[in-house]
Design a protein around this motif. Structure first.
Motif, short mmCIF file in Angstrom:
data_model
loop_
_atom_site.label_atom_id
_atom_site.label_comp_id
_atom_site.label_asym_id
_atom_site.label_seq_id
_atom_site.Cartn_x
_atom_site.Cartn_y
_atom_site.Cartn_z
N SER A 59 -4.65 -4.21 -2.08
CA SER A 59 -3.19 -3.80 -1.74
C SER A 59 -3.05 -3.98 -0.27
CB SER A 59 -2.96 -2.41 -1.96
OG SER A 59 -1.84 -2.03 -1.78
N PRO A 60 -1.98 -4.63 0.13
CA PRO A 60 -1.80 -5.00 1.57
C PRO A 60 -1.38 -3.71 2.31
CG PRO A 60 -0.11 -6.05 0.31
CD PRO A 60 -1.09 -5.34 -0.83
N GLY A 61 -1.94 -3.38 3.15
CA GLY A 61 -1.61 -2.47 4.10
C GLY A 61 -0.87 -3.03 5.53
N GLY A 62 -0.82 -2.26 6.53
CA GLY A 62 -0.34 -2.72 7.66
C GLY A 62 1.18 -2.88 7.66
N GLN A 108 9.02 3.02 4.99
CA GLN A 108 8.44 3.05 3.81
C GLN A 108 7.82 1.85 3.38
OE1 GLN A 108 11.45 4.73 1.06
NE2 GLN A 108 10.72 6.85 1.98
N HIS A 109 7.64 0.81 4.11
CA HIS A 109 6.92 -0.54 3.86
C HIS A 109 5.99 -0.77 5.07
CE1 HIS A 109 9.48 -1.27 0.26
NE2 HIS A 109 8.86 -2.21 0.06
N SER A 110 5.55 0.13 5.83
CA SER A 110 4.71 -0.40 6.98
C SER A 110 3.48 0.63 7.00
CB SER A 110 5.68 -0.14 8.10
OG SER A 110 6.67 -1.02 8.22
N ALA A 111 3.21 1.24 5.97
CA ALA A 111 2.13 2.34 5.91
C ALA A 111 0.75 1.68 6.00
CB ALA A 111 1.90 3.22 4.58
N VAL A 124 0.86 -1.09 -0.20
CA VAL A 124 -0.03 0.04 -0.06
C VAL A 124 0.79 1.23 0.05
CG1 VAL A 124 -0.30 0.65 2.40
CG2 VAL A 124 -2.40 0.87 0.80
N ASN A 125 1.92 1.13 0.19
CA ASN A 125 3.11 2.28 0.39
C ASN A 125 3.25 2.83 -0.98
OD1 ASN A 125 4.57 2.01 3.26
ND2 ASN A 125 4.03 0.10 2.54
#
Lengths: 330, 326
Positions: free
Chosen positions: B117-120, B128-131, B84-85
């Motif tokens: 999209s995977p968030g979380g 930048q990969h944890s939004a 999701v980022n």
């Protein structure tokens, strides 16, 4: 194309010119709000290309300078003016405005306000055409400044990669709002930039209808034959500022005079007069008839049309009564 | 009812919808030959071919816009954005085109795209990969936002999203793709609006969505066992529009509310649910609603710091105990 056809095109181009000039007045009269981007000076681009294509069959998409592309796609000028007047009878029911004309019935897929936004949308429309298996093409008209957006490169790459039937027409009017192209763009000849994606391209004089038509005929044939995308750069000039809020103080008077001397309407007119297929009086009568038509039919229709109903302000946000929202019909 | 993993449920939904309608396509980075970073499209490339299962270049705004443009002509694209980022890069097309085109065309055009999209946050993936971006999507008119907390929802929400004529953003979760759960054997379409009561209770309502539903359930079990507090757990699988009626009904019953979100508190789901409670049933409240959220920081790499930045089931228990003073 014979001269009788060219005479028809001349009338259409002159109509487009007068339509835009009347928009200017209507804006000053405060009948048109928001932003207004006018097309005078660039008419040979839209008419040259679309005369070589099949408006209403082929899909057209463009930027916010969209009135003339919609007219040439087949939209009723009365419904366009009604849209500018924010009326319910407008092409977009008064919800879009000058920058967001849409006419799905004529496959005019819209005017968009984000510079470069239509690049990928056009590629997507072409993907849709490809999946449906029709012989349509998608024609995307954008200005030179849009080519500095990432969407330009992203879309050209995908269009080439997937052989999509899309014709990108670059109306190079030499300015991105108020910044001259050589001050914003490292490579000034835009057609050269697409070589990076193995897309065939050409550059042509955008003030001369005949030359545009000839170049576009080649471009359209290429795309329609299934050979993939094509990029056509047309060198042109807008006679007014970027929009109504543009003071237009950044261009040299000598430059403006030079381009005024290359007016696309006058070039076509004089060529027809020279060939003996038109007289100056005929042209003047044509002009008078156009001015009357715009006043008596277009402006009157827009003025007399009703505004949207306030109660409908939330209409069109989401689909109405979509059964899948509640899990479908079982 | 068969048990399957979250990613398998997503594959099944793709497969059924692509078999049902030749205009359904899927597209995204590494979704074809590779089968998807989280396997959510595995096997589809071999079955449906490269014109319908499209490996895109790494051009998020470009391929999202391409999918939206195709949807104008009746194509039904399921667009995967790998993380999701990266969806930030596609915001122009999602917000400026997909969400607005029906409105600004006076109802002529529509953009029936699904964006998954995977968030979380996962484990030490860095800032930048944890939004967690659901709050951003749910604030925009013209988009539907859903977020599955189970394989059943992952399957049924995707099925309905593909058929729905609105653009739908499906917020998945990196840590949930291997979660197992029961999915109906028969074809199943999950509603895109509403909410689900996943545990009934009388004392307090715990509102969760996606991964935080599971923290709420853990906390409810703990509260029942050790503190005699019976919590109701509501799964807000639809984030836009939110289920005002479901929120009102539960709070009117329990008179207390805790909203649990993995994201930062500002302008978030908790804030929005609190506003709805105020608007719908303020006088039913016996205590001020509380939100359990992440800290307002970019997610750190160091694991201890990362854990400190994020909420968990214990924080939910603590919040409820605070309300009851126990």
């Amino acid at each position: 194309m014979n001269n009788a056809d060219k005479k028809r095109v001349l009338r259409e181009m002159l109509f487009a010119r007068r339509f835009e000039e009347r928009c200017y007045e209507a804006y000053v009269e405060r009948n048109i709000g928001g932003f207004l981007h006018l097309y005078p000076g660039e008419e040979a681009c839209a008419f040259g290309v679309l005369e070589a294509a099949q408006p209403g069959h082929d899909y057209v998409i463009t930027s916010y300078r969209d009135h003339v592309h919609a007219i040439k796609s087949g939209s009723d000028p009365r419904h366009i003016m009604a849209e500018l007047f924010a009326k319910e009878t407008g092409v977009s029911k008064g919800r879009g405005g000058s920058m967001h004309l849409f006419d799905l019935a004529h496959r005019f897929m819209g005017g968009y306000a984000l510079v470069g936004g239509p690049f990928p949308l056009a590629a997507g429309i072409a993907k849709g055409i490809q999946m449906q298996g029709g012989d349509e093409i998608c024609i995307c008209f954008l200005g030179d400044a849009a080519n500095n957006q990432g969407t330009f490169h992203e879309s050209l790459n995908m269009a080439a990669l997937w052989n999509l039937p899309v014709l990108y027409v670059c109306e190079n009017n030499l300015y991105g709002i108020g910044t001259r192209i050589d001050r914003s763009t490292a490579v000034v000849d835009q057609y050269q930039r697409v070589a990076a994606y193995n897309i065939p391209s050409a550059q042509e004089d955008g003030q001369d209808f005949d030359l545009v038509h000839e170049a576009a005929t080649k471009a359209v044939a290429h795309v329609r034959s299934g050979k993939g995308p094509y990029f056509l750069e047309l060198m042109t000039y807008r006679y007014r500022g970027h929009s109504m809020s543009d003071s237009n103080a950044y261009r040299a008077k000598t430059e403006e005079r030079m381009w005024s001397g290359r007016d696309p309407v006058i070039i076509l007119r004089d060529r027809l007069i020279e060939a003996g297929d038109l007289t100056l009086d005929e042209y003047k009568d044509m002009d008078t008839a156009i001015l009357d038509e715009i006043e008596d039919e277009v402006i009157r229709y827009a003025t007399e049309s009703p505004e949207p109903n306030i109660a409908d302000v939330e209409k069109y946000v989401l689909a109405e009564n979509d059964p899948w929202v509640s899990g479908g019909v079982h | 009812m068969a048990e399957m993993m979250y990613w398998e449920a997503i594959v099944r939904a793709h497969d059924e919808e692509m078999a049902n309608d030749p205009m359904v396509i899927c597209m995204g980075e590494d979704i074809g030959v590779v089968g998807g970073t989280y396997k959510a499209t595995s096997g589809l490339y071999d079955k449906y071919g490269e014109t319908r299962v499209i490996d895109t270049p790494i051009s998020e705004n470009g391929y999202t816009g391409l999918g939206i443009g195709a949807s104008f002509l009746g194509v039904r694209p399921i667009i995967e954005i790998m993380s999701v980022n990266f969806a930030w890069l596609a915001m122009d097309q999602i917000f400026n085109t997909a969400a607005k085109v029906r409105y600004m065309s006076g109802g002529q055009l529509q953009a029936p795209v699904v964006i998954r999209s995977p968030g979380g946050t996962a484990h030490q993936l860095g800032s930048q990969h944890s939004a967690r971006m659901e709050k951003v999507f749910m604030g925009v008119a013209g988009l539907r936002v859903v977020t599955p907390s189970s394989p059943r929802q992952a399957y049924g929400l995707l099925k309905s999203a593909v058929r729905c004529n609105d653009p739908v953003f499906i917020n998945e979760h990196e840590l949930m793709y291997n979660m197992k759960g029961e999915v109906p054997d028969d074809e199943y379409f999950h509603p895109l609006e509403g909410s689900e009561v996943v545990r009934e209770g009388r004392d307090v309502t715990l509102f969760g969505y996606n991964i935080s539903v599971h923290w709420c359930l853990q906390a409810a079990a703990e509260l029942s066992k050790h503190h005699g507090i019976e919590a109701e757990v509501i799964d807000l699988y639809a984030l836009s529009p939110l289920d005002r009626e479901g929120i009102r009904n539960s709070v009117s019953k329990t008179h207390r509310a805790v909203i649990v979100e993995e994201a930062e508190p500002a302008v978030g789901v908790g804030a929005e649910v609190m506003a709805i409670i105020n608007e719908e049933c303020f006088f039913e409240l016996d205590a001020a609603p509380v939100r359990v959220s992440a800290l307002h920081v970019p997610i750190p790499y160091n694991h201890a710091l990362e854990k400190a930045a994020l909420p968990n089931a214990n924080d939910v228990v603590t919040a409820v105990r605070g309300i009851f003073g126990v």
